[in-house]
Design a protein around this motif. Structure first.
Motif: not given
Length: 510
Positions: A245-252, A282-286, A472-473, A483-490
């Protein structure tokens, strides 16, 4: 060596110019679980429909318990002890569990159907196989996982010795998957057999004794699962190495696009499933929400799409209150919806690919003029979208019902995403899809997110939630929590939250 329970010999089936099965041989031994793998459109479902008598083969035959099985007769298959659990259940929603099981089979007391005797058998079988269910519950009030248990119990009580399961875990939470796999092992221990259609390679490796892989309607692999790996099975399925999978761009993310305030809504039975959900997108996020069936995810998706009216709360789109708008006004405002049920909700199965792709545009120029449909313009649109979304079919005139699950989902994606929506509601968008089709869906949504769209991704697939979401929620008991940022979810924390939510919900409903 014991005699084979089932032998499918040289099975071929074509639909026009499309050859779904090409001389397939399949053997199932007593007390064996066979994992049937293959990409969408590889011929798995057609082969099992031939076995269950729903489809008559063009060539070949079936030998079951040493005798030839009548082709094209589900009744003959059921009488011999073959049962099939479909992805889309065949239950009567308004009836109770017991009443559904009495259709075509029951205990009899004199000249009357014995409801009490049937209910007792349901309880006994449910306890024996770890498939607990209330025999008096109405089916319409059950969660999807519970409906699946009813289908399995129906097969068991009718004497099934060979059980065909079509993508059985796609709708289940992790605890429910563990329960189903435990049932399969128990069923096998009693000498019964299973053909298990799935795309989840880890589950095949856990429970299957043998794996059969189809590609382009042919068997390309037939081997014991011992020694197999996820990578080797995936390679057999697609005939190539899956590119990383191609690396994901950072969400902005930009400004708040969707704001949900205390939203509540009830299911078709009047039970409140969504209970004061609040979140922003927000616009530009999942925003990826992990949700177990029955915790309000279906009601959330339908309420946001305007299909059902919320009982309380507000929906703000770019600061404008759209709570009371219907599905048409939400679409016009730029909200696209990809439902979980592509067969029954996303597409009109009897209509062509072309007409399904045109459903959103049929009343606008240049697709209709003075009340007349401009077929040339629709055909041009269909061909372009089939190309852009890699929809594989002989022509745009092919009915949607003849497509594989992956291609059906691509039709729905092409129609919804090509309009450049501001918000996308994606509810279980990869349900029942193979790895290649799943990747296509995910990458399509991420591409839209990079173009500035806001994506709400609701799924019970925990690894997928972690892969797709920028935040992620968890949807628990009708509320959005943790609901947390992706980096803080497991994976572990989300799984525990879901399992705990399910346990508490069951206590509440008991």
């Amino acid at each position: 060596m014991s005699q084979a329970l089932l032998e499918m010999r040289g099975i071929s089936k074509s639909y026009g110019s499309v050859r779904a099965n090409r001389g397939i041989n399949l053997t199932v031994m007593p007390g064996q679980i066979v994992g049937l793998l293959g990409e969408n459109g590889s011929g798995k479902s057609t082969l099992m429909k031939v076995l269950f008598g729903m489809v008559r083969p063009d060539e070949g035959g079936i030998v079951y318990e040493g005798r030839e099985l009548e082709a094209g007769s589900p009744r003959a298959a059921l009488q011999k002890g073959i049962a099939m659990i479909h992805q889309h259940f065949t239950l009567v929603e308004a009836m109770t569990v017991t009443e559904n099981l009495m259709l075509g089979w029951s205990e009899r007391g004199g000249a009357w159907l014995d409801h009490a005797g049937t209910a007792a058998r349901v309880r006994e079988a449910a306890t024996r196989y770890g498939l607990e269910i209330d025999p008096d519950a109405r089916v319409e009030a059950l969660a999807l996982g519970e409906k699946q248990r009813v289908e399995i119990l129906k097969a068991i009580l009718r004497g099934a010795h060979l059980l065909i399961l079509d993508e059985p875990t796609s709708i289940l939470s992790p605890p429910e998957i563990a329960l189903l796999l435990a049932f399969l092992k128990r069923f096998r221990a009693e000498g019964h057999s299973v053909v298990f259609i799935t795309h989840k390679l880890g589950e095949v490796l856990e429970v299957a004794d043998q794996v059969v892989v189809l590609r382009d309607g042919q068997v390309v692999g037939d081997a014991p699962t011992a020694g197999a790996t996820r990578e080797s099975l995936a390679r057999m399925m697609v005939g190539r190495e899956l590119a990383p999978t191609a690396p994901r761009s950072t969400s902005n993310p930009g400004a708040v696009r969707l704001q949900i305030e205390g939203l509540s809504a009830s299911d078709a039975s009047g039970v409140e499933r969504l209970r004061g959900a609040s979140f922003t997108l927000r616009a530009g996020e999942v925003l990826a929400l992990a949700g177990i069936d029955g915790n309000g995810q279906a009601e959330l998706a339908d309420a946001l799409a305007g299909i059902i009216a919320p009982s309380h709360g507000r929906i703000l789109l770019d600061g404008v209150d759209v709570t009371r708008g219907n599905a048409r006004s939400r679409l016009a405002a730029g909200i696209a919806y990809i439902p979980a049920d592509r067969a029954g909700t996303s597409l009109v199965q009897g209509m062509s690919i072309e007409d399904n792709l045109a459903l959103r545009d049929i009343s606008s120029t240049p697709f209709s003029t003075a009340g007349r449909i401009a077929r040339g313009a629709l055909r041009k649109l269909a061909l372009q979208r089939m190309h852009d979304f890699d929809i594989r079919a002989a022509s745009p005139n092919v009915p949607a019902r003849t497509l594989s699950g992956g291609n059906q989902q691509k039709v729905a994606l092409a129609r919804e995403l090509s309009r450049g929506p501001r918000v996308v509601i994606a509810f279980q968008p990869t349900w029942g899809l193979d790895p290649g089709a799943t990747r296509f869906v995910v990458e399509s949504l991420l591409k839209l997110r990079e173009q500035g769209a806001a994506v709400l991704y609701i799924s019970s697939e925990l690894e997928e939630v972690l892969q797709v979401g920028d935040r992620i929620g968890v949807l628990s008991e009708g509320r959005v929590v943790d609901v947390v940022d992706r980096a803080d979810a497991d994976l572990e924390s989300i799984g525990l939250a879901l399992a705990g939510a399910r346990k508490e919900q069951e206590k509440e409903l008991a």
